[in-house]
Design an enzyme around this catalytic site. Structure first.
Site, PDB file in Angstrom:
ATOM      1  N   CYS A 127       0.816  -1.222   0.000  1.00  0.00           N
ATOM      2  CA  CYS A 127       0.000   0.000   0.000  1.00  0.00           C
ATOM      3  C   CYS A 127       0.851   1.274   0.000  1.00  0.00           C
ATOM      4  O   CYS A 127       0.327   2.356  -0.263  1.00  0.00           O
ATOM      5  CB  CYS A 127      -0.943  -0.004   1.197  1.00  0.00           C
ATOM      6  SG  CYS A 127      -1.833  -1.552   1.383  1.00  0.00           S
ATOM      7  N   HIS A 252      -3.089   6.700   3.113  1.00  0.00           N
ATOM      8  CA  HIS A 252      -3.556   5.408   2.603  1.00  0.00           C
ATOM      9  C   HIS A 252      -4.912   5.112   3.233  1.00  0.00           C
ATOM     10  O   HIS A 252      -5.112   5.300   4.436  1.00  0.00           O
ATOM     11  CB  HIS A 252      -2.539   4.323   2.942  1.00  0.00           C
ATOM     12  CG  HIS A 252      -3.056   2.949   2.664  1.00  0.00           C
ATOM     13  ND1 HIS A 252      -3.705   2.626   1.500  1.00  0.00           N
ATOM     14  CD2 HIS A 252      -3.036   1.809   3.401  1.00  0.00           C
ATOM     15  CE1 HIS A 252      -4.065   1.354   1.537  1.00  0.00           C
ATOM     16  NE2 HIS A 252      -3.676   0.833   2.681  1.00  0.00           N
ATOM     17  N   ASN A 282     -10.298  -0.676   0.765  1.00  0.00           N
ATOM     18  CA  ASN A 282      -8.840  -0.563   0.722  1.00  0.00           C
ATOM     19  C   ASN A 282      -8.349  -1.039  -0.645  1.00  0.00           C
ATOM     20  O   ASN A 282      -8.430  -2.221  -0.950  1.00  0.00           O
ATOM     21  CB  ASN A 282      -8.245  -1.411   1.851  1.00  0.00           C
ATOM     22  CG  ASN A 282      -6.730  -1.345   1.904  1.00  0.00           C
ATOM     23  OD1 ASN A 282      -6.082  -0.909   0.950  1.00  0.00           O
ATOM     24  ND2 ASN A 282      -6.162  -1.774   3.015  1.00  0.00           N
TER      25      ASN A 282
END
Ligand code: UT7
Length: 326
Positions: A127, A252, A282
């Site tokens: 990520c 993030h 996500n």
């Protein structure tokens, strides 16, 4: 000036680097059409819409498409947004943790779809990948390049078990891309950056070949809050800025409670934070550029705006970068 790593065995840092500035002159995104809502998941696992919203901030995520397909779509939009000729792109960097193939990388296929034969490689930093890519792009501009395409793209549905309530509630697909140009005026600038990793935490979030993601959610949560705090502090210090100097934070998008917990320690406010998590879930390396597009759409970024990008992910990896908008 680029300083050597001094803050530990697996940390890289930078501040005020280079005679030239940097400008993110075009941004684009892609999301697959198919929506997987929390209510869909309740058919396959013991969970509820209420629990997922409360504990993560997610209402729905997108599934379908391929990493190269989504990356190409986002890249085309970024090129259109920047209004530059495709063949002026000198390098393609694709951050992904769900490549089309184990080998080769997915970036060459994206370059092919765009009609390019320039350098093209993948960044696998989970990520944190898109922020890693941005820092690498700045390095290439310092080496003499003029234009780099930095994409974050994921088709996480291929490595997510949507029957597992520990992971299936979180992950979705998407892509975001930015044209990163050398800015001779120096008005736009990468003011500072910080990248780090801690391989002692490989086991808390991983996928074996041919298998799905396995995660110790509570431990990832704990580590994420800590590394976001450390990395943001490092970047602020290196840029000589305080929390108040940051106009917009693009973190993030993993779990809204992680952001809230980290912000409590850092002194950042949610008002200055761009979130798209509710409707994307996500999306790993795609999450920061997806939120960047959203911030631009809302007019939250103007010339001179100080934007802090802040990522963390499997590895563990983390990265932050402060960009003064051109
Ligand atoms: O990009 C980085 C990727 N990963 C992350 O950022 C993930 C970080 N971790 C998280 O986001 C959270 O740990 C999760 C969302 C995965 C889990 O939330 P949590 O608040 O840490 O839940 P927990 O594992 O501590 O479980 C709390 C309770 C447990 O029940 P008991 O033992 O208190 O009765 C779980 O069994 O919630 C239960 N639970 C659920 N209930 C409904 C766990 N998952 C679910 C679920 N639906 N999906």
């Amino acid at each position: 000036m680029i300083s050597n790593p001094t803050s530990g065995p697996s940390s890289s840092e930078g501040h005020g680097i280079g005679p030239w500035g940097l400008s993110l002159s075009g941004v684009g995104i892609a999301l697959p059409e198919k929506i997987l809502a929390n209510s869909d998941l309740t058919a396959w696992m013991d969970t509820s819409d209420e629990w997922i919203r409360e504990r993560t901030g997610i209402a729905e995520r997108r599934i379908g498409g391929s990493t190269s397909g989504l990356a190409t779509e986002a890249a085309r939009q970024a090129i259109e947004d920047a209004d530059v000729p495709v063949d002026s792109i000198e390098q393609v960097i694709l951050a992904t943790t769900s490549p089309d193939h184990i080998c080769p990388g997915t970036a060459p296929a994206v370059a092919r779809e765009l009609g390019l034969q320039c350098g093209a490689f993948d960044v696998q930093a989970a990520c944190s990948g898109w922020v890693y890519g941005l820092v690498v792009a700045n390095g290439l501009l310092l080496q003499g390049m003029n234009r780099v395409l930095v994409i974050g793209a994921e088709s996480l549905d291929r490595i997510t078990d949507y029957h597992d309530r520990g992971t299936g509630i979180l992950f979705g697909n998407g892509a975001g891309a930015a044209i990163v140009d050398r800015d001779e005026t120096g008005a736009g600038r990468l003011l500072s950056w910080d990248m780090g990793s801690n391989g002692n935490y490989v086991h808390i979030l991983y996928a074996e070949h041919g298998d799905v993601l396995k995660m110790d959610g509570r431990e990832v949560f704990r580590q994420a809050v800590t590394v976001m705090q450390t990395s943001a502090t490092n970047s602020l210090k290196r840029a000589g800025l305080t929390v108040d100097d940051i106009d917009l934070i693009i973190p993030h998008q993993a779990n809204i409670r992680i952001v809230e917990a980290a912000w409590k320690k850092l002194g950042f406010s949610m008002e200055k934070t761009e979130m798209v998590l509710e409707h994307t879930g996500n999306t790993s390396a795609a999450s920061i550029p997806l939120a960047l597009q959203s911030a631009l759409d809302k007019g939250r970024i103007q010339p001179g705006t100080n934007v802090l990008f802040l990522g963390f992910g499997a590895g563990m990896t983390w990265a932050s970068a402060i960009v003064r908008w051109a």
